[in-house]
Enzyme design. Structure first.
Site, PDB file in Angstrom:
ATOM      1  N   HIS A   1      12.188  11.290  -7.118  1.00 11.72           N
ATOM      2  CA  HIS A   1      10.812  11.104  -7.606  1.00 11.72           C
ATOM      3  C   HIS A   1      10.708  11.539  -9.077  1.00 11.72           C
ATOM      4  O   HIS A   1      10.119  10.834  -9.904  1.00 11.72           O
ATOM      5  CB  HIS A   1       9.832  11.991  -6.811  1.00 11.72           C
ATOM      6  CG  HIS A   1       9.624  11.585  -5.389  1.00 11.72           C
ATOM      7  ND1 HIS A   1       9.714  12.480  -4.346  1.00 11.72           N
ATOM      8  CD2 HIS A   1       9.303  10.394  -4.830  1.00 11.72           C
ATOM      9  CE1 HIS A   1       9.454  11.859  -3.201  1.00 11.72           C
ATOM     10  NE2 HIS A   1       9.209  10.583  -3.466  1.00 11.72           N
TER      11      HIS A   1
ATOM     12  N   LYS B   1      -0.371  11.280   8.158  1.00 12.13           N
ATOM     13  CA  LYS B   1       1.019  11.564   7.811  1.00 12.13           C
ATOM     14  C   LYS B   1       1.033  12.898   7.084  1.00 12.13           C
ATOM     15  O   LYS B   1       0.944  12.950   5.857  1.00 12.13           O
ATOM     16  CB  LYS B   1       1.501  10.440   6.868  1.00 12.13           C
ATOM     17  CG  LYS B   1       2.994  10.172   6.887  1.00 12.13           C
ATOM     18  CD  LYS B   1       3.285   8.940   6.046  1.00 12.13           C
ATOM     19  CE  LYS B   1       4.520   9.093   5.191  1.00 12.13           C
ATOM     20  NZ  LYS B   1       4.719   8.010   4.254  1.00 12.13           N
TER      21      LYS B   1
ATOM     22  N   ARG C   1      14.774   1.907  -4.724  1.00 10.52           N
ATOM     23  CA  ARG C   1      16.114   2.437  -4.448  1.00 10.52           C
ATOM     24  C   ARG C   1      17.089   1.327  -4.096  1.00 10.52           C
ATOM     25  O   ARG C   1      18.232   1.348  -4.500  1.00 10.52           O
ATOM     26  CB  ARG C   1      16.055   3.444  -3.295  1.00 10.52           C
ATOM     27  CG  ARG C   1      15.424   4.757  -3.694  1.00 10.52           C
ATOM     28  CD  ARG C   1      15.084   5.586  -2.495  1.00 10.52           C
ATOM     29  NE  ARG C   1      14.099   4.898  -1.666  1.00 10.52           N
ATOM     30  CZ  ARG C   1      13.414   5.479  -0.691  1.00 10.52           C
ATOM     31  NH1 ARG C   1      13.635   6.738  -0.388  1.00 10.52           N
ATOM     32  NH2 ARG C   1      12.514   4.801  -0.014  1.00 10.52           N
TER      33      ARG C   1
ATOM     34  N   SER D   1      12.467  11.678   1.008  1.00 17.37           N
ATOM     35  CA  SER D   1      11.900  12.950   1.469  1.00 17.37           C
ATOM     36  C   SER D   1      12.180  13.140   2.946  1.00 17.37           C
ATOM     37  O   SER D   1      12.488  14.249   3.393  1.00 17.37           O
ATOM     38  CB  SER D   1      10.395  12.977   1.216  1.00 17.37           C
ATOM     39  OG  SER D   1      10.134  12.916  -0.167  1.00 17.37           O
TER      40      SER D   1
END
Ligand code: PNS
Length: 173
Positions: free
Chosen positions: A32, A56, A105, A142
């Site tokens: 990040h 979440k 990514r 994460s």
């Protein structure tokens, strides 16, 4: 020679392009921060915006994530940290944000990111700029970091030092 045709896009039409790096950041990783740092080199102003998402949550509260991001990004003068709920495009409109920045990514990120980018452009005419993840972060997420840490793996190479320490405290180590 033919006249040079200038692009009248984001970088030339605004005097102060202000972009947002939105996400859950639960917790923020070096991946990040690499995207935020590179956005801060490309644009005048970057707001890192943590989504307040009741569906979440955990392990870090939104306030804890804001603190971790503030410490990690404290060296960058044009980066600020904020939280938001509701639609990202509404947050952008309220805050005069010109574009959304996302890291990509792998191809697997692309499909969902393209959907969101097209939805956000359709809703509000706000474009998304993709920055390719650095290769050393292409596997990093994460959720994987949390999983590895939970089972005792060493994640210190993947997180800013203060995030590694905060995660260890959360896990009671
Ligand atoms: O780090 P994440 O969880 O991948 O980030 C996803 C995020 C926060 C960028 C996305 O869920 C989002 O923008 N949420 C806000 C609600 C919204 O605007 N939804 C419509 C997106 S097209």
């Amino acid at each position: 020679a033919p006249p040079v045709r200038r692009c009248r896009g984001l970088l030339r039409s605004r005097t102060m392009p202000h972009v947002v790096c939105p996400g859950s950041f639960d917790p923020p990783t070096l991946g990040h921060l690499d995207i935020v740092r590179r956005a801060a080199q490309l644009f005048d102003r970057v707001t890192v915006a943590v989504l307040i998402n009741p569906d979440k949550s955990g392990p870090f509260t939104v306030d804890e994530r804001l603190d971790l991001l503030r410490v990690a990004g404290s060296g960058w003068a044009n980066v600020t940290v904020d939280s938001f709920d509701g639609l990202l495009v509404d947050y952008c409109r309220r805050n005069g944000i010109d574009a959304i920045v996302k890291g990509l990514r792998a191809v697997s990120d692309f499909e969902y990111e393209l959907q969101m980018a097209q939805m956000n452009a359709g809703l509000a005419g706000i474009d998304t700029v993709f920055i390719p993840a650095s290769p050393e972060h292409s596997f990093l997420s994460s959720s994987l970091v949390k999983q590895v840490a939970r089972y005792g793996g060493d994640v210190s190479a993947l997180l800013p030092a203060q995030v590694t320490a905060a995660l260890a405290r959360k896990l009671g180590r």
